[in-house]
Design an enzyme around this catalytic site. Sequence first.
Site: not given
Length: 324
Positions: A22, A25, A28, A119-121, A148, A152, A176, A178, A191, A221
Amino acid sequence: MVADLDFVPAPLDRSATFYVAGHRGLVGSAIWRKLQSEGFTNLEGRTSTELDLKNRDDVFAFFSEIRPEYVVLAAAKVGGILANNTYPVDFLSDNLRIQVNVLDAAREHGVKRLLFLGSSCIYPKFADQPIREESLLTGHLEPTNDAYAIAKIAGIMHIQAIRRQYGLPWISAMPTNLYGPGDNFSPTGSHVLPALIRRYDEAARSGVETVSNWGTGSPRREFLHVEDMASACLHLLENYDGPSQVNVGTGTDVTIKDIAKIVAEAVGYSGDIEWDTTKPDGTPRKLLDVTKLTEAGWSASIGLQEGIRTTVEWYRENLASLRV
Protein backbone atom coordinates in the site's frame (compact mmCIF):
# COMPACT_ATOMS: atom_id res chain seq x y z
CA MET A 1 7.92 -1.85 26.91
CA VAL A 2 6.44 -5.32 26.62
CA ALA A 3 8.93 -7.87 25.39
CA ASP A 4 8.37 -11.53 24.57
CA LEU A 5 9.42 -14.14 22.04
CA ASP A 6 13.06 -13.54 21.03
CA PHE A 7 12.79 -9.94 19.86
CA VAL A 8 15.53 -7.57 21.04
CA PRO A 9 14.90 -3.85 20.40
CA ALA A 10 17.38 -2.62 17.82
CA PRO A 11 17.59 -0.50 14.68
CA LEU A 12 16.40 -2.31 11.57
CA ASP A 13 18.96 -3.20 8.91
CA ARG A 14 18.83 -0.26 6.47
CA SER A 15 20.03 -2.46 3.59
CA ALA A 16 17.47 -5.25 4.07
CA THR A 17 14.56 -5.72 1.68
CA PHE A 18 11.56 -3.85 3.10
CA TYR A 19 8.13 -4.29 1.51
CA VAL A 20 5.53 -1.58 2.09
CA ALA A 21 2.13 -2.94 1.04
CA GLY A 22 0.00 0.00 0.00
CA HIS A 23 2.95 2.32 -0.61
CA ARG A 24 0.87 4.73 -2.72
CA GLY A 25 -1.84 5.24 -0.09
CA LEU A 26 -2.05 7.87 2.63
CA VAL A 27 -0.19 5.87 5.28
CA GLY A 28 1.97 3.74 3.00
CA SER A 29 3.36 6.71 1.10
CA ALA A 30 4.23 8.48 4.35
CA ILE A 31 5.97 5.35 5.64
CA TRP A 32 7.86 5.09 2.35
CA ARG A 33 9.07 8.70 2.69
CA LYS A 34 10.05 8.11 6.30
CA LEU A 35 12.03 4.98 5.46
CA GLN A 36 13.82 6.78 2.64
CA SER A 37 14.73 9.65 4.95
CA GLU A 38 16.05 7.14 7.50
CA GLY A 39 18.43 5.55 4.99
CA PHE A 40 16.60 2.40 3.90
CA THR A 41 18.00 1.52 0.49
CA ASN A 42 16.04 -1.57 -0.59
CA LEU A 43 12.38 -0.58 -0.48
CA GLU A 44 9.82 -2.60 -2.42
CA GLY A 45 6.32 -1.46 -3.36
CA ARG A 46 3.77 -2.42 -5.99
CA THR A 47 0.68 -0.59 -7.18
CA SER A 48 -2.65 -2.44 -7.25
CA THR A 49 -2.27 -2.66 -11.04
CA GLU A 50 1.14 -4.30 -10.70
CA LEU A 51 0.07 -6.65 -7.88
CA ASP A 52 -3.50 -7.42 -6.84
CA LEU A 53 -3.18 -8.34 -3.18
CA LYS A 54 -6.57 -10.06 -3.35
CA ASN A 55 -5.01 -12.65 -5.71
CA ARG A 56 -3.41 -15.25 -3.46
CA ASP A 57 -1.21 -16.91 -6.10
CA ASP A 58 0.18 -13.57 -7.24
CA VAL A 59 0.96 -12.50 -3.67
CA PHE A 60 2.84 -15.73 -2.92
CA ALA A 61 4.79 -15.43 -6.16
CA PHE A 62 5.73 -11.86 -5.31
CA PHE A 63 7.02 -12.81 -1.84
CA SER A 64 8.97 -15.69 -3.35
CA GLU A 65 10.59 -13.23 -5.75
CA ILE A 66 11.61 -10.41 -3.40
CA ARG A 67 11.86 -12.29 -0.05
CA PRO A 68 11.52 -9.27 2.24
CA GLU A 69 12.90 -9.24 5.77
CA TYR A 70 10.50 -6.51 6.89
CA VAL A 71 6.91 -5.76 5.93
CA VAL A 72 4.42 -3.03 6.75
CA LEU A 73 0.89 -4.01 5.78
CA ALA A 74 -0.71 -0.63 5.07
CA ALA A 75 -2.73 -1.78 2.05
CA ALA A 76 -6.48 -1.74 2.61
CA LYS A 77 -9.79 -0.73 1.11
CA VAL A 78 -10.67 2.40 3.09
CA GLY A 79 -13.35 5.07 3.03
CA GLY A 80 -15.51 7.41 5.05
CA ILE A 81 -18.84 6.85 6.78
CA LEU A 82 -20.85 7.02 3.52
CA ALA A 83 -18.69 4.51 1.66
CA ASN A 84 -18.51 2.10 4.60
CA ASN A 85 -22.25 2.23 5.16
CA THR A 86 -23.05 1.78 1.47
CA TYR A 87 -20.59 -0.99 0.52
CA PRO A 88 -20.04 -3.18 3.62
CA VAL A 89 -19.47 -6.35 1.59
CA ASP A 90 -16.63 -4.72 -0.34
CA PHE A 91 -14.93 -3.47 2.83
CA LEU A 92 -15.21 -6.85 4.53
CA SER A 93 -14.30 -9.12 1.62
CA ASP A 94 -11.49 -7.07 0.08
CA ASN A 95 -9.72 -6.39 3.38
CA LEU A 96 -9.96 -9.97 4.61
CA ARG A 97 -8.44 -11.28 1.38
CA ILE A 98 -5.64 -8.69 1.35
CA GLN A 99 -4.71 -9.45 4.95
CA VAL A 100 -4.84 -13.23 4.76
CA ASN A 101 -2.83 -13.35 1.54
CA VAL A 102 -0.08 -11.01 2.69
CA LEU A 103 0.21 -12.46 6.20
CA ASP A 104 0.24 -16.05 4.99
CA ALA A 105 2.84 -15.30 2.32
CA ALA A 106 4.99 -13.36 4.79
CA ARG A 107 4.88 -16.26 7.24
CA GLU A 108 5.77 -18.84 4.60
CA HIS A 109 8.78 -16.80 3.50
CA GLY A 110 10.05 -16.06 7.02
CA VAL A 111 9.54 -12.30 7.31
CA LYS A 112 11.38 -11.23 10.47
CA ARG A 113 9.37 -8.17 11.45
CA LEU A 114 5.90 -7.24 10.26
CA LEU A 115 3.62 -4.39 11.27
CA PHE A 116 -0.10 -4.72 10.59
CA LEU A 117 -2.02 -1.46 10.49
CA GLY A 118 -5.65 -1.30 11.51
CA SER A 119 -8.00 1.44 12.62
CA SER A 120 -9.47 2.81 15.82
CA CYS A 121 -12.93 1.75 14.55
CA ILE A 122 -12.13 -1.73 15.87
CA TYR A 123 -13.23 -0.59 19.32
CA PRO A 124 -16.80 -0.68 20.67
CA LYS A 125 -18.99 2.32 19.84
CA PHE A 126 -19.50 3.15 23.49
CA ALA A 127 -16.10 2.13 24.86
CA ASP A 128 -14.87 4.01 27.92
CA GLN A 129 -12.83 7.06 26.95
CA PRO A 130 -9.97 7.28 26.33
CA ILE A 131 -10.04 3.87 24.67
CA ARG A 132 -7.51 1.37 26.00
CA GLU A 133 -6.24 -1.56 23.96
CA GLU A 134 -8.04 -3.88 26.39
CA SER A 135 -11.41 -2.52 25.20
CA LEU A 136 -11.21 -4.66 22.07
CA LEU A 137 -14.16 -7.08 21.75
CA THR A 138 -15.93 -5.78 24.86
CA GLY A 139 -18.99 -4.24 23.17
CA HIS A 140 -20.96 -3.52 20.00
CA LEU A 141 -19.28 -1.81 17.07
CA GLU A 142 -20.41 1.35 15.30
CA PRO A 143 -22.90 -0.10 12.74
CA THR A 144 -21.96 2.27 9.91
CA ASN A 145 -18.47 0.72 9.61
CA ASP A 146 -18.75 -2.61 11.40
CA ALA A 147 -17.79 -4.65 8.32
CA TYR A 148 -14.47 -2.82 7.95
CA ALA A 149 -13.88 -3.06 11.71
CA ILE A 150 -14.47 -6.83 11.71
CA ALA A 151 -11.89 -7.24 8.95
CA LYS A 152 -9.32 -5.27 10.94
CA ILE A 153 -10.10 -7.19 14.13
CA ALA A 154 -9.48 -10.38 12.16
CA GLY A 155 -6.08 -8.96 11.20
CA ILE A 156 -5.18 -8.36 14.84
CA MET A 157 -6.24 -11.90 15.73
CA HIS A 158 -4.17 -13.20 12.81
CA ILE A 159 -1.05 -11.44 14.14
CA GLN A 160 -1.65 -12.82 17.62
CA ALA A 161 -2.15 -16.31 16.21
CA ILE A 162 1.10 -16.04 14.23
CA ARG A 163 2.93 -15.10 17.41
CA ARG A 164 1.49 -18.05 19.34
CA GLN A 165 1.84 -20.71 16.68
CA TYR A 166 5.03 -19.68 14.88
CA GLY A 167 6.85 -17.47 17.40
CA LEU A 168 7.34 -14.57 15.02
CA PRO A 169 7.66 -11.10 16.63
CA TRP A 170 5.00 -9.44 14.50
CA ILE A 171 2.97 -6.53 15.83
CA SER A 172 -0.17 -4.48 15.18
CA ALA A 173 -0.80 -0.74 15.41
CA MET A 174 -4.18 0.97 15.50
CA PRO A 175 -4.04 4.61 14.36
CA THR A 176 -6.59 7.23 15.18
CA ASN A 177 -8.06 9.43 12.40
CA LEU A 178 -5.22 10.21 9.99
CA TYR A 179 -4.82 13.08 7.57
CA GLY A 180 -2.15 14.74 5.47
CA PRO A 181 -0.49 14.57 2.03
CA GLY A 182 -1.83 11.79 -0.17
CA ASP A 183 -5.27 11.65 1.45
CA ASN A 184 -8.47 10.76 -0.40
CA PHE A 185 -10.44 13.94 -1.06
CA SER A 186 -13.29 12.26 -2.94
CA PRO A 187 -16.75 13.62 -2.04
CA THR A 188 -18.06 10.05 -1.61
CA GLY A 189 -15.02 8.13 -0.35
CA SER A 190 -13.15 10.50 1.93
CA HIS A 191 -12.96 10.70 5.71
CA VAL A 192 -14.20 13.71 7.61
CA LEU A 193 -11.15 15.99 7.56
CA PRO A 194 -10.24 15.75 3.85
CA ALA A 195 -13.95 15.97 3.03
CA LEU A 196 -14.15 19.23 4.98
CA ILE A 197 -11.03 20.59 3.29
CA ARG A 198 -12.44 19.91 -0.15
CA ARG A 199 -15.88 21.29 0.73
CA TYR A 200 -14.61 24.51 2.28
CA ASP A 201 -11.96 25.11 -0.35
CA GLU A 202 -14.53 24.79 -3.13
CA ALA A 203 -16.88 27.08 -1.21
CA ALA A 204 -14.16 29.68 -0.73
CA ARG A 205 -13.22 29.57 -4.42
CA SER A 206 -16.80 29.83 -5.69
CA GLY A 207 -18.08 32.35 -3.12
CA VAL A 208 -20.73 30.03 -1.64
CA GLU A 209 -22.33 31.70 1.36
CA THR A 210 -23.30 28.55 3.32
CA VAL A 211 -21.67 25.16 3.80
CA SER A 212 -23.68 22.24 5.18
CA ASN A 213 -22.02 19.38 7.06
CA TRP A 214 -23.31 15.99 8.17
CA GLY A 215 -24.64 15.50 11.70
CA THR A 216 -24.62 17.82 14.69
CA GLY A 217 -20.90 18.57 14.81
CA SER A 218 -20.79 17.46 18.44
CA PRO A 219 -18.85 14.17 18.11
CA ARG A 220 -15.28 14.42 19.28
CA ARG A 221 -12.42 13.08 17.21
CA GLU A 222 -8.69 12.70 17.54
CA PHE A 223 -6.53 13.49 14.50
CA LEU A 224 -2.94 12.45 13.78
CA HIS A 225 -0.84 13.76 10.93
CA VAL A 226 0.28 10.94 8.67
CA GLU A 227 3.95 11.94 8.93
CA ASP A 228 3.68 11.42 12.69
CA MET A 229 2.06 8.05 12.01
CA ALA A 230 4.97 7.01 9.80
CA SER A 231 7.41 8.01 12.51
CA ALA A 232 5.48 5.97 15.07
CA CYS A 233 5.48 2.90 12.82
CA LEU A 234 9.24 2.83 12.45
CA HIS A 235 9.66 3.49 16.16
CA LEU A 236 7.41 0.55 17.05
CA LEU A 237 9.21 -1.77 14.65
CA GLU A 238 12.50 -0.94 16.33
CA ASN A 239 11.34 -0.66 19.94
CA TYR A 240 8.16 -2.61 20.67
CA ASP A 241 7.16 -6.23 20.86
CA GLY A 242 3.96 -7.62 22.32
CA PRO A 243 0.76 -9.46 21.40
CA SER A 244 -1.50 -6.48 22.03
CA GLN A 245 -2.23 -3.97 19.31
CA VAL A 246 -0.78 -0.52 20.04
CA ASN A 247 -2.93 2.61 19.85
CA VAL A 248 -1.30 5.39 17.83
CA GLY A 249 -2.62 8.90 18.34
CA THR A 250 -2.09 12.22 20.06
CA GLY A 251 -4.06 11.58 23.23
CA THR A 252 -6.24 14.70 22.67
CA ASP A 253 -9.46 15.28 20.74
CA VAL A 254 -11.68 18.10 19.42
CA THR A 255 -15.28 18.37 18.19
CA ILE A 256 -16.12 18.15 14.51
CA LYS A 257 -17.39 21.73 14.82
CA ASP A 258 -13.93 22.79 16.02
CA ILE A 259 -12.34 21.00 13.08
CA ALA A 260 -14.71 22.70 10.66
CA LYS A 261 -13.71 26.10 12.03
CA ILE A 262 -9.99 25.33 11.72
CA VAL A 263 -10.45 24.12 8.14
CA ALA A 264 -12.56 27.14 7.20
CA GLU A 265 -9.86 29.45 8.53
CA ALA A 266 -7.10 27.50 6.77
CA VAL A 267 -8.78 27.79 3.36
CA GLY A 268 -10.03 31.34 3.85
CA TYR A 269 -13.76 30.57 3.97
CA SER A 270 -15.80 33.19 5.86
CA GLY A 271 -19.38 32.13 5.10
CA ASP A 272 -21.97 30.40 7.28
CA ILE A 273 -21.72 26.84 8.57
CA GLU A 274 -24.83 24.67 8.91
CA TRP A 275 -25.29 21.15 10.27
CA ASP A 276 -27.66 18.60 8.72
CA THR A 277 -28.97 16.73 11.77
CA THR A 278 -30.87 14.25 9.57
CA LYS A 279 -27.49 12.67 8.74
CA PRO A 280 -25.71 10.31 11.19
CA ASP A 281 -23.01 11.47 13.57
CA GLY A 282 -21.29 8.13 13.95
CA THR A 283 -19.50 7.29 17.17
CA PRO A 284 -20.00 10.11 19.73
CA ARG A 285 -16.37 10.10 20.83
CA LYS A 286 -13.26 8.22 19.82
CA LEU A 287 -10.15 9.14 21.78
CA LEU A 288 -7.35 6.62 22.12
CA ASP A 289 -5.39 5.94 25.25
CA VAL A 290 -1.80 6.17 24.03
CA THR A 291 -0.10 5.12 27.28
CA LYS A 292 1.41 2.00 25.70
CA LEU A 293 2.83 4.10 22.87
CA THR A 294 4.33 6.75 25.14
CA GLU A 295 5.82 4.05 27.35
CA ALA A 296 7.50 2.70 24.21
CA GLY A 297 9.14 6.13 23.85
CA TRP A 298 7.13 7.93 21.16
CA SER A 299 4.74 10.89 21.06
CA ALA A 300 3.25 13.07 18.29
CA SER A 301 4.98 16.30 17.28
CA ILE A 302 2.78 17.93 14.59
CA GLY A 303 0.07 20.22 15.95
CA LEU A 304 -3.44 20.13 14.49
CA GLN A 305 -3.56 23.68 13.14
CA GLU A 306 -0.11 23.34 11.59
CA GLY A 307 -1.00 19.97 10.12
CA ILE A 308 -4.26 21.17 8.60
CA ARG A 309 -2.60 24.28 7.18
CA THR A 310 0.10 22.25 5.41
CA THR A 311 -2.45 19.68 4.23
CA VAL A 312 -4.53 22.46 2.65
CA GLU A 313 -1.40 23.73 0.92
CA TRP A 314 -0.64 20.24 -0.40
CA TYR A 315 -4.26 19.77 -1.52
CA ARG A 316 -4.20 22.98 -3.55
CA GLU A 317 -0.81 22.23 -5.07
CA ASN A 318 -1.91 18.74 -6.16
CA LEU A 319 -5.56 19.37 -6.96
CA ALA A 320 -5.22 18.38 -10.61
CA SER A 321 -3.94 14.91 -9.81
CA LEU A 322 -5.91 14.03 -6.67
CA ARG A 323 -8.20 11.05 -6.14
CA VAL A 324 -11.48 12.91 -6.51
